[in-house]
Scaffold this active site. Structure first.
Site, PDB file in Angstrom:
ATOM      1  N   LEU A   1       0.909  -1.292  -0.145  1.00 53.54           N
ATOM      2  CA  LEU A   1      -0.071  -0.025  -0.138  1.00 53.54           C
ATOM      3  C   LEU A   1       0.790   1.221   0.028  1.00 53.54           C
ATOM      4  O   LEU A   1       0.301   2.256  -0.331  1.00 53.54           O
ATOM      5  CB  LEU A   1      -0.955  -0.040   1.332  1.00 53.54           C
ATOM      6  CG  LEU A   1      -1.981  -1.013   1.417  1.00 53.54           C
ATOM      7  CD1 LEU A   1      -2.625  -1.052   2.726  1.00 53.54           C
ATOM      8  CD2 LEU A   1      -2.923  -0.701   0.441  1.00 53.54           C
ATOM      9  N   GLY A   2       1.885   1.134   0.652  1.00 57.66           N
ATOM     10  CA  GLY A   2       2.727   2.373   0.710  1.00 57.66           C
ATOM     11  C   GLY A   2       4.206   1.734   1.624  1.00 57.66           C
ATOM     12  O   GLY A   2       4.176   0.943   1.952  1.00 57.66           O
TER      13      GLY A   2
ATOM     14  N   GLY B   1       7.019   3.830   4.232  1.00 55.16           N
ATOM     15  CA  GLY B   1       7.342   5.065   4.969  1.00 55.16           C
ATOM     16  C   GLY B   1       8.758   4.726   5.513  1.00 55.16           C
ATOM     17  O   GLY B   1       9.488   3.860   5.235  1.00 55.16           O
ATOM     18  N   GLY B   2       9.024   5.598   6.320  1.00 51.22           N
ATOM     19  CA  GLY B   2      10.297   5.883   7.159  1.00 51.22           C
ATOM     20  C   GLY B   2      10.588   4.382   7.855  1.00 51.22           C
ATOM     21  O   GLY B   2      11.611   3.756   7.987  1.00 51.22           O
ATOM     22  N   GLN B   3       9.395   3.806   8.395  1.00 52.85           N
ATOM     23  CA  GLN B   3       9.483   2.768   9.221  1.00 52.85           C
ATOM     24  C   GLN B   3       9.545   1.485   8.597  1.00 52.85           C
ATOM     25  O   GLN B   3       9.919   0.316   9.202  1.00 52.85           O
ATOM     26  CB  GLN B   3       8.443   2.879  10.442  1.00 52.85           C
ATOM     27  CG  GLN B   3       8.761   3.660  11.629  1.00 52.85           C
ATOM     28  CD  GLN B   3       7.564   3.608  12.346  1.00 52.85           C
ATOM     29  OE1 GLN B   3       6.492   4.693  12.500  1.00 52.85           O
ATOM     30  NE2 GLN B   3       7.500   2.862  13.461  1.00 52.85           N
ATOM     31  N   GLY B   4       9.061   1.363   7.463  1.00 57.55           N
ATOM     32  CA  GLY B   4       8.691   0.208   6.775  1.00 57.55           C
ATOM     33  C   GLY B   4       7.792   0.263   5.664  1.00 57.55           C
ATOM     34  O   GLY B   4       7.475   1.279   5.155  1.00 57.55           O
ATOM     35  N   THR B   5       7.219  -1.142   5.590  1.00 55.48           N
ATOM     36  CA  THR B   5       6.443  -1.150   4.445  1.00 55.48           C
ATOM     37  C   THR B   5       5.071  -1.568   4.709  1.00 55.48           C
ATOM     38  O   THR B   5       4.888  -2.303   5.800  1.00 55.48           O
ATOM     39  CB  THR B   5       6.911  -2.356   3.401  1.00 55.48           C
ATOM     40  OG1 THR B   5       8.341  -2.112   3.062  1.00 55.48           O
ATOM     41  CG2 THR B   5       6.037  -2.119   2.107  1.00 55.48           C
ATOM     42  N   VAL B   6       3.801  -0.954   4.116  1.00 55.35           N
ATOM     43  CA  VAL B   6       2.678  -1.264   4.762  1.00 55.35           C
ATOM     44  C   VAL B   6       1.852  -2.021   3.440  1.00 55.35           C
ATOM     45  O   VAL B   6       1.813  -1.766   2.414  1.00 55.35           O
ATOM     46  CB  VAL B   6       1.846  -0.096   4.943  1.00 55.35           C
ATOM     47  CG1 VAL B   6       0.504  -0.391   5.336  1.00 55.35           C
ATOM     48  CG2 VAL B   6       2.404   0.985   5.904  1.00 55.35           C
TER      49      VAL B   6
ATOM     50  N   ASP C   1       4.112  14.203  14.577  1.00 52.42           N
ATOM     51  CA  ASP C   1       4.362  14.085  12.957  1.00 52.42           C
ATOM     52  C   ASP C   1       3.149  14.560  12.186  1.00 52.42           C
ATOM     53  O   ASP C   1       2.960  13.666  11.250  1.00 52.42           O
ATOM     54  CB  ASP C   1       5.085  12.926  12.513  1.00 52.42           C
ATOM     55  CG  ASP C   1       5.867  13.077  11.274  1.00 52.42           C
ATOM     56  OD1 ASP C   1       6.100  14.045  10.782  1.00 52.42           O
ATOM     57  OD2 ASP C   1       6.255  11.751  10.882  1.00 52.42           O
TER      58      ASP C   1
HETATM   59  N1  LIG Z   1      -4.168   1.872   7.940  1.00 46.87           N
HETATM   60  C1  LIG Z   1      -3.850   1.910   6.631  1.00 46.87           C
HETATM   61  N2  LIG Z   1      -4.761   1.790   5.601  1.00 46.87           N
HETATM   62  C2  LIG Z   1      -4.299   1.844   4.376  1.00 46.87           C
HETATM   63  N3  LIG Z   1      -3.266   2.338   3.889  1.00 46.87           N
HETATM   64  C3  LIG Z   1      -2.291   2.575   4.931  1.00 46.87           C
HETATM   65  C4  LIG Z   1      -2.551   2.484   6.246  1.00 46.87           C
HETATM   66  N4  LIG Z   1      -1.385   2.712   7.048  1.00 46.87           N
HETATM   67  C5  LIG Z   1      -0.809   3.290   6.274  1.00 46.87           C
HETATM   68  N5  LIG Z   1      -1.057   2.946   5.094  1.00 46.87           N
HETATM   69  C6  LIG Z   1       0.038   3.633   3.825  1.00 46.87           C
HETATM   70  O1  LIG Z   1       1.168   3.092   3.841  1.00 46.87           O
HETATM   71  C7  LIG Z   1       1.913   4.252   3.472  1.00 46.87           C
HETATM   72  C8  LIG Z   1       2.976   4.213   4.581  1.00 46.87           C
HETATM   73  O2  LIG Z   1       2.566   4.232   5.837  1.00 46.87           O
HETATM   74  P1  LIG Z   1       3.031   5.054   7.264  1.00 46.87           P
HETATM   75  O3  LIG Z   1       3.425   6.481   6.860  1.00 46.87           O
HETATM   76  O4  LIG Z   1       2.339   5.022   8.657  1.00 46.87           O
HETATM   77  O5  LIG Z   1       4.521   4.373   7.287  1.00 46.87           O
HETATM   78  P2  LIG Z   1       5.681   4.908   8.183  1.00 46.87           P
HETATM   79  O6  LIG Z   1       6.986   3.915   7.916  1.00 46.87           O
HETATM   80  O7  LIG Z   1       5.463   4.987   9.419  1.00 46.87           O
HETATM   81  O8  LIG Z   1       5.855   6.295   7.475  1.00 46.87           O
HETATM   82  P3  LIG Z   1       6.727   7.651   8.072  1.00 46.87           P
HETATM   83  O9  LIG Z   1       7.894   7.733   7.248  1.00 46.87           O
HETATM   84  O10 LIG Z   1       5.649   8.621   7.871  1.00 46.87           O
HETATM   85  O11 LIG Z   1       6.906   7.435   9.681  1.00 46.87           O
HETATM   86  C9  LIG Z   1       0.773   5.645   3.967  1.00 46.87           C
HETATM   87  O12 LIG Z   1       1.090   6.764   3.219  1.00 46.87           O
HETATM   88  C10 LIG Z   1      -0.528   4.777   3.204  1.00 46.87           C
HETATM   89  O13 LIG Z   1      -0.360   5.147   2.125  1.00 46.87           O
END
Ligand SMILES: Nc1ncnc2c1ncn2[C@@H]1O[C@H](COP(=O)(O)OP(=O)(O)OP(=O)(O)O)[C@@H](O)[C@H]1O
Length: 375
Positions: free
Chosen positions: A52-53, A55-60, A171
């Protein structure tokens, strides 16, 4: 020791159990502990098509549980101690929160090599995508954006005052506000959030946040209060009003930082040059001006001059309830360069804030920070 148990410990499982019991007796009960196989099955073994996406912490990943529930599964990147801490932090914070505009954490899995978090699936992408990828879908109406801003403010007001322990998100940005099937806002990504003990009104921390959204006072002093989220929310409000990115190197130097450009346009009575045309055409210029004034107050350089999120949410709610006289129509640069620019843009006199809570000169702590670039 079995591999699963080893991973559980390695992934901070014991720390998590211990922390949760010290915050809230019931907290952990709402969080399901998933088995590794369940989540592998749900994501077709973490198939790239399910991503789905990132981010800095990993992959969703998008996943479907055996009971047909659709979930989002966050798989941490290669584990280091700091990431484990952020992971545990997110579980602890989200286990304390129950609000319709905050993404729900359903559970986690610790018996895998990297820890996994399982959230409710939010189907309609992020506020960032809706604002800045207009070519992919038509821009939502001003009325929708006002509702989305109100819901986000309501969630933040709740985090700051109504949650069992006050939480500072740290954030807030359009990429961390998701939209569900009905385009309702869901605040997400609590990896760097902080619980604020009741007897403390501010804490001194490593500066965390995303450039363009980051509170200049916090940047200079490392003193974290709820007002840092108010500042970042102000940037999101301006981003919605103008449909422009908070930081953009394709813009001229004086327009580069949206918040400062917005404030100077307000002073020069040129604000309608900046506000998205569609919203002006939709007709309620007075309401747009009121929101611009509210955003300006949220962006006050001094935190104490900013409104609380409760005040912001009440003001937005009041505007929504008013009867509308209109009908709704059916590159990355060097971080040092950026940071020095940021200081130039917000010339706070450091002598105003010479020391942080631990008595060190505040510049010292503002040297160590974890800063993200907007995507
Ligand atoms: N609950 C969710 N339902 C659908 N898509 C999601 C959900 N959580 C995250 N995503 C998708 O995954 C992407 C990355 O999620 P998120 O920003 O939480 O990751 P992160 O690794 O914490 O990023 P960051 O760099 O902001 O810390 C989001 O931009 C979104 O597109």
């Amino acid at each position: 020791m079995k591999l699963r148990e080893k991973f559980f410990e390695q992934n901070g499982g014991l720390l998590l159990q211990q922390q949760l019991s010290s915050y809230d007796e019931g907290g952990f009960e709402f969080i399901k502990i998933f088995r590794a196989e369940e989540l592998e099955l749900a994501t077709n073994n973490y198939d790239a098509d399910c991503i789905l996406g990132r981010g800095g912490q990993g992959t969703v990943y998008k996943g479907i549980l055996p009971n047909h529930r659709v979930v989002a599964i966050k798989k941490s990147r290669i584990v280091d101690e700091c990431q484990i801490e952020q992971f545990i932090n997110e579980v602890i914070i989200l286990s304390q929160i129950n609000h319709r505009n905050v993404v729900k954490l359903l559970g986690c899995c610790l018996e895998t090599e990297v820890p996994l978090l399982v959230y409710e699936y939010i189907s309609n992408g992020t506020v960032f995508d809706h604002i800045h990828k207009k070519h992919e879908a038509p821009l939502l109406s001003w009325e929708d954006w006002l509702r989305i801003a109100t819901e986000t403010a309501d969630a933040l007001a709740y985090l700051h005052s109504a949650a069992s322990i006050p939480v500072i998100h740290r954030d807030i940005k359009s990429a961390n506000i998701l939209l569900d099937d009905n385009y309702a806002a869901k605040v997400s990504d609590f990896g760097v959030s902080r619980l604020l003990p009741m007897d403390q009104t501010q804490i001194t921390t490593l500066v965390q946040g995303t450039l363009g959204y980051l509170d200049p006072e916090y940047f200079h002093t490392s003193k974290l209060t709820e007002k840092s989220d108010v500042y970042s929310f102000g940037v999101v409000l301006v981003e919605i009003l103008t449909c422009q990115k908070p930081l953009c190197f394709e813009r001229t130097e004086e327009q580069r930082n949206l918040a400062t450009y917005f404030i100077s346009s307000m002073k020069e009575n040129r604000i309608f040059e900046l506000i998205e045309n569609q919203f002006v055409n939709e007709g309620n210029t007075e309401q747009l001006l009121t929101i611009a004034e509210l955003a300006k107050r949220c962006l006050s350089v001094r935190g104490e001059e900013r409104p609380t999120m409760k005040e912001v949410s009440e003001e937005l709610e009041g505007l929504r309830r008013e009867r509308h006289p209109w009908v709704q129509p059916t590159h990355q640069e060097e971080s040092e360069h950026l940071l020095s620019n940021f200081s130039d843009l917000y010339p706070i006199s450091l002598s105003d804030y010479p020391y942080n809570a631990s008595g060190q000169h505040s510049m010292e702590s503002s040297m160590t920070m974890s800063m993200k670039f907007p995507r």
